[in-house]
Design a protein around this motif. Structure first.
Motif, PDB file in Angstrom:
ATOM      1  N   ASN A 152     -13.702 -38.864  -4.164  1.00 53.80           N
ATOM      2  CA  ASN A 152     -14.671 -37.753  -4.237  1.00 53.80           C
ATOM      3  C   ASN A 152     -15.737 -37.249  -2.429  1.00 53.80           C
ATOM      4  N   LYS A 153     -15.883 -36.126  -3.261  1.00 53.58           N
ATOM      5  CA  LYS A 153     -16.058 -35.244  -1.274  1.00 53.58           C
ATOM      6  C   LYS A 153     -15.036 -35.354  -0.301  1.00 53.58           C
ATOM      7  N   GLY A 154     -13.917 -35.656  -0.628  1.00 57.63           N
ATOM      8  CA  GLY A 154     -12.515 -35.827   0.415  1.00 57.63           C
ATOM      9  C   GLY A 154     -13.088 -37.709   0.984  1.00 57.63           C
TER      10      GLY A 154
ATOM     11  N   ASP B 190     -12.584 -31.573   6.508  1.00 55.49           N
ATOM     12  CA  ASP B 190     -13.646 -30.715   5.540  1.00 55.49           C
ATOM     13  C   ASP B 190     -12.564 -29.389   5.302  1.00 55.49           C
TER      14      ASP B 190
END
Length: 252
Positions: free
Chosen positions: A166-168, A252
């Motif tokens: 999740n989310k990297g 990111d």
């Protein structure tokens, strides 16, 4: 012995006595991907594993098949299992197996792989693999059996394994359910400690972006920074499953 039955016996033998394990996961940006378990049990062939093919013409095997095919051939045995055990086996149906066995070259290994839509789908894999041993009938897989490295994982065992992305952030989480039971398992390893003493369990995870950090200081990285490899002794895993907990954070 027909070919499917022979392959099933070989798969179960790999599970309970394999020497080297490798867990490979390939994750895409949307969280989907592919999981592959690799087993190398060539040492078993060198120590007389050719007995598996005794009385058959199957001295050399290079075959790809699915668990669904095996279960169809063994449907009478499957029907004797509890509903819970049948559901565990059903989870294996999408998996394909590539098996290579050579009595002459003393080679014995196979890869089990499947695609997934979300990393959370992977959490029941060890439970399903352990359940496969029940198709042997009497003497099949048992929960918390120290000679079976899969038996303490998942439902009916003493630990739970789950994955998430999740989310990297990718997580591999193992939770021991009962510390006292775990100690009893460690104390009862006996012969298994010798059997798996030199065995390795390698994690190799591939991501769509460069890796920013890994919770294990022994992690090795690929040149492009998108693949991480961590190797454990199989006995580490059997005595303390939580040692293989892992958190990987992507850039990111």
């Amino acid at each position: 012995m027909n070919r499917i039955t022979l392959l099933l016996l070989c798969v179960v033998s790999f599970m309970f006595a394999s020497c080297q394990f490798s867990e490979n996961i390939y994750i895409n940006e949307d969280g989907s991907g592919k999981m592959e378990f690799s087993f190398d049990a060539s040492e078993i062939m060198q120590m007389g594993g050719g007995e598996l093919t005794k009385g058959t013409d199957e001295k050399e095997i290079d075959s790809t098949f699915t668990f669904k095919e095996i279960f169809e051939q063994k449907k009478d045995s499957v029907a004797l299992l509890s509903k819970e055990e049948q559901e565990k086996l059903k989870a294996l149906e999408p998996f394909s197996v590539h098996m290579v066995m050579s009595e002459e070259k003393k080679k014995m290994n196979f890869d089990i792989s499947t695609d997934f839509k979300n990393a959370n789908e992977l959490q029941d894999m060890f439970t399903a693999l352990s359940a496969l041993g029940n198709l042997q009938g009497k003497g099949g897989a048992k929960a918390n059996d120290p000679t079976n490295p899969f038996s303490s994982m998942g439902s009916g065992g003493n630990s739970e394994l789950s994955y998430s992305f999740n989310k990297g952030v990718f997580k591999r989480t193992v939770k021991v359910l009962d510390k006292e039971v775990q100690k009893q398992l460690q104390d009862s390893l006996g012969q298994a400690a010798m059997m798996f003493g030199t065995s390795k369990y390698k994690l190799k995870y591939h991501f769509p972006r460069r890796i920013k950090s890994v919770s294990n200081e022994n992690a090795l990285f690929s040149a492009d920074g998108k693949t991480v490899t961590i190797e454990y002794g199989l006995m580490e895993y059997m005595t303390d499953p939580e040692v293989m907990n892992l958190e990987i954070v992507l850039e990111d």
